[in-house]
Write an enzyme that holds these catalytic residues in place. Structure first.
Site, short mmCIF file in Angstrom:
data_model
loop_
_atom_site.label_atom_id
_atom_site.label_comp_id
_atom_site.label_asym_id
_atom_site.label_seq_id
_atom_site.Cartn_x
_atom_site.Cartn_y
_atom_site.Cartn_z
N LYS A 199 18.34 -0.45 4.36
CA LYS A 199 17.79 -0.72 3.02
C LYS A 199 16.36 -0.21 2.93
O LYS A 199 15.98 0.46 1.99
CB LYS A 199 17.84 -2.24 2.74
CG LYS A 199 16.98 -2.67 1.59
CD LYS A 199 17.09 -4.14 1.32
CE LYS A 199 16.08 -5.02 2.03
NZ LYS A 199 14.68 -4.86 1.62
N ASN A 200 15.56 -0.54 3.96
CA ASN A 200 14.13 -0.22 3.87
C ASN A 200 13.82 1.26 4.08
O ASN A 200 12.71 1.70 3.79
CB ASN A 200 13.33 -1.08 4.87
CG ASN A 200 13.21 -2.51 4.39
OD1 ASN A 200 13.66 -2.84 3.29
ND2 ASN A 200 12.60 -3.36 5.20
N CYS A 222 5.57 -12.92 -4.06
CA CYS A 222 6.94 -13.35 -3.81
C CYS A 222 6.88 -14.53 -2.84
O CYS A 222 5.79 -14.92 -2.41
CB CYS A 222 7.80 -12.22 -3.28
SG CYS A 222 7.43 -11.77 -1.62
N ARG A 242 1.23 -10.61 -1.43
CA ARG A 242 1.64 -9.21 -1.37
C ARG A 242 0.98 -8.32 -2.42
O ARG A 242 1.62 -7.77 -3.31
CB ARG A 242 3.16 -9.11 -1.43
CG ARG A 242 3.82 -9.90 -0.33
CD ARG A 242 5.29 -9.73 -0.28
NE ARG A 242 5.71 -8.49 0.33
CZ ARG A 242 6.97 -8.19 0.60
NH1 ARG A 242 7.91 -9.03 0.32
NH2 ARG A 242 7.28 -7.04 1.16
N ASP A 252 10.58 -9.28 9.87
CA ASP A 252 11.88 -9.45 9.20
C ASP A 252 12.95 -10.06 10.12
O ASP A 252 14.07 -10.30 9.68
CB ASP A 252 12.39 -8.10 8.67
CG ASP A 252 11.61 -7.66 7.43
OD1 ASP A 252 10.80 -8.45 6.91
OD2 ASP A 252 11.81 -6.51 6.98
N ARG A 291 20.55 -9.21 -1.57
CA ARG A 291 19.56 -8.12 -1.72
C ARG A 291 19.60 -7.18 -0.53
O ARG A 291 19.23 -6.01 -0.66
CB ARG A 291 18.14 -8.72 -1.84
CG ARG A 291 17.88 -9.41 -3.15
CD ARG A 291 16.43 -9.80 -3.26
NE ARG A 291 15.58 -8.70 -2.83
CZ ARG A 291 14.35 -8.83 -2.35
NH1 ARG A 291 13.82 -10.01 -2.24
NH2 ARG A 291 13.67 -7.77 -2.00
C1 UD1 Z 1 7.79 -3.68 4.14
C2 UD1 Z 1 9.25 -4.07 4.19
C3 UD1 Z 1 9.41 -5.54 4.50
C4 UD1 Z 1 8.65 -5.91 5.77
C5 UD1 Z 1 7.20 -5.43 5.69
C6 UD1 Z 1 6.45 -5.62 7.00
C7 UD1 Z 1 10.32 -2.53 2.68
C8 UD1 Z 1 10.98 -2.31 1.37
N1 UD1 Z 1 9.85 -3.76 2.92
O1 UD1 Z 1 7.21 -4.42 3.06
O2 UD1 Z 1 10.81 -5.83 4.66
O3 UD1 Z 1 8.65 -7.31 5.94
O4 UD1 Z 1 7.17 -4.01 5.38
O5 UD1 Z 1 7.12 -5.00 8.03
O6 UD1 Z 1 10.24 -1.64 3.51
N2 UD1 Z 1 -0.83 -5.73 2.07
C9 UD1 Z 1 -2.01 -5.84 1.37
N3 UD1 Z 1 -2.30 -4.89 0.42
C10 UD1 Z 1 -1.44 -3.85 0.13
C11 UD1 Z 1 -0.24 -3.76 0.86
C12 UD1 Z 1 0.04 -4.71 1.84
O7 UD1 Z 1 -2.81 -6.75 1.60
O8 UD1 Z 1 -1.75 -3.02 -0.73
C13 UD1 Z 1 -0.52 -6.75 3.11
C14 UD1 Z 1 0.75 -7.53 2.79
O9 UD1 Z 1 0.51 -8.60 1.90
C15 UD1 Z 1 1.20 -7.97 4.16
C16 UD1 Z 1 0.79 -6.79 5.04
O10 UD1 Z 1 -0.22 -6.09 4.31
O11 UD1 Z 1 0.48 -9.11 4.56
C17 UD1 Z 1 1.91 -5.84 5.39
O12 UD1 Z 1 2.61 -5.48 4.21
P1 UD1 Z 1 3.38 -4.10 4.08
O13 UD1 Z 1 3.51 -3.48 5.41
O14 UD1 Z 1 2.75 -3.31 2.99
O15 UD1 Z 1 4.82 -4.61 3.60
P2 UD1 Z 1 5.76 -3.98 2.50
O16 UD1 Z 1 5.67 -2.50 2.49
O17 UD1 Z 1 5.59 -4.72 1.21
#
Ligand code: UD1
Length: 417
Positions: free
Chosen positions: A22-23, A116, A121, A305, A397
């Site tokens: 999925k990811n 969420c 996030r 995850d 999902r």
């Molecule tokens: C992706 C995965 C999710 C997984 C996560 C961490 C997908 C669709 N989802 O989510 O399943 O749990 O990686 O491995 O691939 N953050 C900020 N600012 C930003 C972006 C992120 O502060 O602009 C923080 C987030 O809140 C979190 C951390 O950085 O605490 C890591 O998030 P991130 O790696 O961006 O996760 P996702 O890409 O949302």
């Protein structure tokens, strides 16, 4: 609303074929927006998040044909650059269309995804990095309104924190920027490598120059492509844990074992016996489980995850364990439900102190997010009697045919309305 009924205390035995990731599919689908040629994708998982991303692409003007084994995305006439709240609110990965739309059209309006259950996030890292490519943006009524009037221009960008989504958005956007972009402090999740492989196959010029650094030379068009998505390593890890918690014997197939080396090593340390073959890992669960300290971390660390799922296994360990959640600030929603099933887990900040030697008891339960839902199934599989899991739309999902796959290996599980 649909629920799952699980009748537990059965050892699972047999083979499970892992679906496409999925990811990995989500950023690759977003990246198809760069193309004006047809793209054939194989191994997309049949899960709700992928349907949502396909709906989002359709709302942007993509023509999509879903066949049995492949999905054909035709963006030859794709013109729209507005991603609505209705579609982005249900799935944060919707924000991944921002990079490609800006790269293609120089402007876009994309809904903010919002928080969420597992944390706030934000998308500040995505936006700050895009502004270094020449993007000006404002946030208005819940939307990011972004423009790059002179087009995107390559730059040196260091992410302040490792983010999977920001790394993906920037790889896609920089692929069409003028000149060269160097991205450093990148996430290195295998799904990002899959995105890079896909983009390179389409004619982009992306190269990993060191462990967390990527060099991208912008191109202005791409070629017709057919690509098969990698396996879902979180699904694979979940079923390995299903084998371990039920003290079963499962062969997890259609995978590349080396990609889940961290998880395999931890399972071995905890006490499972594991046999590794070319595209398969066989697990024999063990009654004697050792307690452990586990911290979640960006790849190649232990994935957040799988944190909820491994917690279920550690509840059965002979000694106490500690799980430290270092990625998301609120990812212990499953703990209250596991405790209702007899677990003794205490939360202290970002640490969960997991008391061992627990026998789960069946209960009526509430799923709170995707991975929390599956951890409740794992616990229910070990508990005598009937457990009922509510709000399973979270599960749908991200897990393709979960009841079917589990039933095939001996679980008694059914969906009821
Ligand atoms: C992706 C995965 C999710 C997984 C996560 C961490 C997908 C669709 N989802 O989510 O399943 O749990 O990686 O491995 O691939 N953050 C900020 N600012 C930003 C972006 C992120 O502060 O602009 C923080 C987030 O809140 C979190 C951390 O950085 O605490 C890591 O998030 P991130 O790696 O961006 O996760 P996702 O890409 O949302």
């Amino acid at each position: 609303m649909q629920k799952l009924e699980v009748f537990g205390a059965k050892k699972l035995k047999g083979q499970i074929k892992i679906s496409g990731s999925k990811n990995a599919s989500l950023p690759i689908l977003a990246a198809t927006l760069l193309s004006r040629k047809k793209i054939h994708l194989k191994n997309l998982p049949k899960v709700k998040d992928i349907q949502t991303m396909l709906s989002l692409l359709k709302s942007l003007g993509s023509k999509i044909k879903v066949k049995k084994n492949e999905t054909i995305i035709d963006n030859t006439k794709q013109r729209k650059k507005f991603a609505s709240y209705n579609l982005v609110k249900t799935m944060r990965a919707g924000i991944l269309v921002l990079g490609p739309l800006l790269a293609k059209f120089g402007s876009a309006k994309v809904s903010l995804p919002g928080g969420c259950a597992i944390g706030t996030r934000p998308i500040d890292i995505h936006l700050k990095a895009l502004s270094k490519l020449g993007v000006k943006y404002k946030i208005d009524q819940g939307y990011v309104i972004a423009n790059a009037t002179k087009g995107l221009r390559g730059n040196n960008i260091r992410f302040s924190k490792i983010s999977v989504g920001a790394t993906e958005n920037l790889i896609i956007a920089s692929s069409f920027a003028k000149g060269t972009t160097i991205l450093s402090n990148c996430a290195t999740e295998p799904e990002i490598k899959d995105l890079v492989n896909f983009l390179n196959q389409m004619g982009c010029k992306i190269k990993w120059t060191s462990k967390r650094t990527i060099k991208i030379i912008g191109v202005s068009q791409v070629i017709k492509t057919s690509y098969s998505i990698m396996f879902d390593r979180i699904e694979a890890g979940t079923y390995l844990l299903a084998g371990a918690v039920t003290e079963g014997n499962l062969k997890i197939q259609n995978i590349i074992p080396n990609i889940i080396k961290t998880e395999i090593d931890i399972l071995k340390k905890i006490g499972s016996k594991i046999i590794i073959k070319k595209n398969e890992v066989q697990i024999f669960g063990n009654k004697k489980i050792k307690g452990m300290k586990i911290k979640t971390a960006p790849y190649p660390g232990f994935p957040t995850d799988l944190q909820a799922q491994i917690m279920v296994l550690l509840c059965k360990a002979k000694k106490n364990s500690v799980i430290q959640e270092d990625i998301f600030e609120n990812r212990f929603m499953h703990v209250a439900e596991l405790n209702r099933m007899g677990a003794k887990i205490l939360i202290n900040g970002n640490k969960a102190i997991v008391k061992g030697d627990i026998k789960f008891v069946s209960a009526e339960l509430m799923a709170t997010d995707l991975r929390a839902s599956v951890s409740l199934i794992l616990a229910a599989l070990t508990a005598k009697g009937k457990s009922v899991i509510n709000r399973i739309y979270h599960l749908d999902r991200g897990y393709e045919d979960i009841e079917k796959k589990l039933r095939k290996v001996g679980a008694k599980i059914r969906r009821v309305n």
